[in-house]
Design a protein around this motif. Structure first.
Motif, mmCIF file in Angstrom:
data_model
loop_
_atom_site.group_PDB
_atom_site.id
_atom_site.type_symbol
_atom_site.label_atom_id
_atom_site.label_comp_id
_atom_site.label_asym_id
_atom_site.label_seq_id
_atom_site.Cartn_x
_atom_site.Cartn_y
_atom_site.Cartn_z
ATOM 1 N N LEU A 259 0.836 -1.195 0.000
ATOM 2 C CA LEU A 259 0.000 0.000 0.000
ATOM 3 C C LEU A 259 0.873 1.248 0.000
ATOM 4 C CD1 LEU A 259 -2.722 -1.008 2.612
ATOM 5 C CD2 LEU A 259 -2.929 -0.995 0.129
ATOM 6 N N ALA A 260 0.420 2.277 -0.716
ATOM 7 C CA ALA A 260 1.216 3.492 -0.873
ATOM 8 C C ALA A 260 1.562 4.124 0.469
ATOM 9 C CB ALA A 260 0.468 4.492 -1.759
ATOM 10 N N ASP A 261 0.617 4.098 1.430
ATOM 11 C CA ASP A 261 0.901 4.749 2.707
ATOM 12 C C ASP A 261 1.961 3.997 3.507
ATOM 13 O OD1 ASP A 261 -0.613 2.565 3.374
ATOM 14 O OD2 ASP A 261 -2.127 3.658 4.508
ATOM 15 N N ARG A 262 2.164 2.717 3.194
ATOM 16 C CA ARG A 262 3.222 1.973 3.869
ATOM 17 C C ARG A 262 4.608 2.347 3.326
ATOM 18 N NH1 ARG A 262 1.392 -2.441 6.889
ATOM 19 N NH2 ARG A 262 -0.604 -1.795 7.776
ATOM 20 N N LEU A 263 4.660 2.925 2.129
ATOM 21 C CA LEU A 263 5.932 3.368 1.554
ATOM 22 C C LEU A 263 6.278 4.791 1.947
ATOM 23 C CD1 LEU A 263 5.518 2.030 -2.106
ATOM 24 C CD2 LEU A 263 6.918 1.022 -0.299
ATOM 25 N N SER A 264 5.290 5.541 2.440
ATOM 26 C CA SER A 264 5.486 6.978 2.660
ATOM 27 C C SER A 264 6.570 7.272 3.690
ATOM 28 C CB SER A 264 4.167 7.632 3.081
ATOM 29 O OG SER A 264 3.674 7.060 4.272
ATOM 30 N N ALA B 299 17.601 10.077 -0.911
ATOM 31 C CA ALA B 299 18.092 9.242 -2.015
ATOM 32 C C ALA B 299 17.099 8.143 -2.354
ATOM 33 C CB ALA B 299 19.453 8.651 -1.648
ATOM 34 N N LEU B 300 16.488 7.536 -1.334
ATOM 35 C CA LEU B 300 15.475 6.518 -1.588
ATOM 36 C C LEU B 300 14.300 7.105 -2.346
ATOM 37 C CD1 LEU B 300 15.023 4.338 1.640
ATOM 38 C CD2 LEU B 300 16.089 3.696 -0.512
ATOM 39 N N SER B 301 13.833 8.267 -1.896
ATOM 40 C CA SER B 301 12.684 8.901 -2.534
ATOM 41 C C SER B 301 12.962 9.191 -4.002
ATOM 42 C CB SER B 301 12.330 10.197 -1.800
ATOM 43 O OG SER B 301 11.234 10.835 -2.411
ATOM 44 N N ALA B 302 14.178 9.687 -4.297
ATOM 45 C CA ALA B 302 14.526 10.002 -5.680
ATOM 46 C C ALA B 302 14.628 8.731 -6.526
ATOM 47 C CB ALA B 302 15.851 10.765 -5.723
ATOM 48 N N PHE B 303 15.246 7.695 -5.964
ATOM 49 C CA PHE B 303 15.445 6.460 -6.725
ATOM 50 C C PHE B 303 14.116 5.800 -7.069
ATOM 51 C CE2 PHE B 303 16.322 1.919 -7.235
ATOM 52 C CZ PHE B 303 17.368 1.954 -8.148
ATOM 53 N N LEU C 103 13.844 -1.982 0.139
ATOM 54 C CA LEU C 103 14.011 -0.720 -0.585
ATOM 55 C C LEU C 103 15.451 -0.228 -0.510
ATOM 56 C CD1 LEU C 103 10.773 1.211 0.492
ATOM 57 C CD2 LEU C 103 11.226 0.149 -1.727
ATOM 58 N N VAL C 104 16.046 -0.301 0.672
ATOM 59 C CA VAL C 104 17.420 0.173 0.839
ATOM 60 C C VAL C 104 18.393 -0.664 0.020
ATOM 61 C CG1 VAL C 104 19.312 0.445 2.493
ATOM 62 C CG2 VAL C 104 17.000 1.180 3.113
ATOM 63 N N TRP C 105 18.263 -1.995 0.100
ATOM 64 C CA TRP C 105 19.181 -2.860 -0.645
ATOM 65 C C TRP C 105 19.030 -2.681 -2.149
ATOM 66 C CZ3 TRP C 105 23.367 -5.103 1.053
ATOM 67 C CH2 TRP C 105 23.476 -5.432 2.404
#
Length: 239
Positions: A40-45, A53-57, A107-109
């Motif tokens: 769900l999108a809110d779980r990624l927020s 950097a994560l947000s941009a990638f 997401l980080v990896w």
């Protein structure tokens, strides 16, 4: 005039990230195997808001080859996806918290692996300003609870306040003051969601001498109070 659909070809082993709201479809070759994880999108927020950097990638569709990464790293990414699958099928205590942790780690990896796979031909040598921004971000991580002035950070980096703000806006799209505020808000969000610590104690732990001022600061940055944010996010975790 609208553009037609874009086709992209990928081969295993790889991971494909598709941002929320992106229309998509797949055509798999016979005998293909893999895991599809819908988040769900809110779980990624929260994780994406926490790291620039994560947000941009992950602002666009990404295909990250896994065969080119370190063997141990590739196995770890595969293991994380399998843990997500296992957790989603179990009804264990704290399942949603564990899923959020696994998704954040994935997401980080993937961002790290993707960044290495797309380094420019010059080896990705950072510019002087990007290096200064990295130094600033390291300093902010070490001192943001102390509520230091912008001048303190400028002196540590070795530039003027005006230069540091120019670098921050150019490299990160925000002033130094805004970067400091983001770091405080990110830390507050994590404590509000994942700890039982009272709001007043969170305020003191973040260097605020007046909890009422912390409430005003948080509301100015997020549009809601710390208490209301905690209640809303915890309801989402158990929904």
């Amino acid at each position: 005039m609208s553009k037609g659909p874009e086709s992209r070809v990928f081969s295993a082993p790889c991971a494909v990230f598709i941002p929320p709201g992106t229309a998509h479809g797949f055509h798999f070759a016979p005998n293909s195997e893999g895991i599809v994880a819908t988040v769900l999108a809110d779980r990624l927020s929260l994780p994406l808001a926490t790291d620039r950097a994560l947000s941009a990638f992950f602002s666009q569709t990404r295909i990250v080859p896994v065969d080119g990464v370190d063997a141990g790293e590739g196995k770890h990414i595969d293991h994380l996806f399998r843990r997500i699958l296992a957790e989603s099928m179990e009804g264990s205590v704290g399942r949603d918290l564990m899923l959020d942790a696994h998704v954040t780690e994935v997401l980080v990896w993937l961002a790290r692996a993707g960044a290495r796979a797309t380094l420019p031909d010059d080896g990705g040598v950072p510019t002087r300003d990007s290096g200064r921004l990295q130094m600033l971000e390291t300093l902010i991580a070490a001192h943001f609870r102390e509520h230091r002035s912008v001048g303190f950070y400028a002196e540590k980096v070795g530039v003027s306040v005006a230069q540091l703000n120019r670098i921050a806006r150019q490299e990160a799209g925000a002033s130094v003051t805004q970067l400091l505020a983001r770091r405080l808000v990110d830390a507050a969000r994590r404590d509000l969601i994942f700890t039982p610590t009272p709001v007043q104690a969170i305020a003191y732990s973040l260097g605020f001498q007046d909890p009422a001022y912390f409430n005003r600061f948080f509301r100015r940055q997020t549009g809601t109070t710390p208490g209301a944010y905690r209640e809303t996010e915890r309801r989402r975790l158990v929904s």
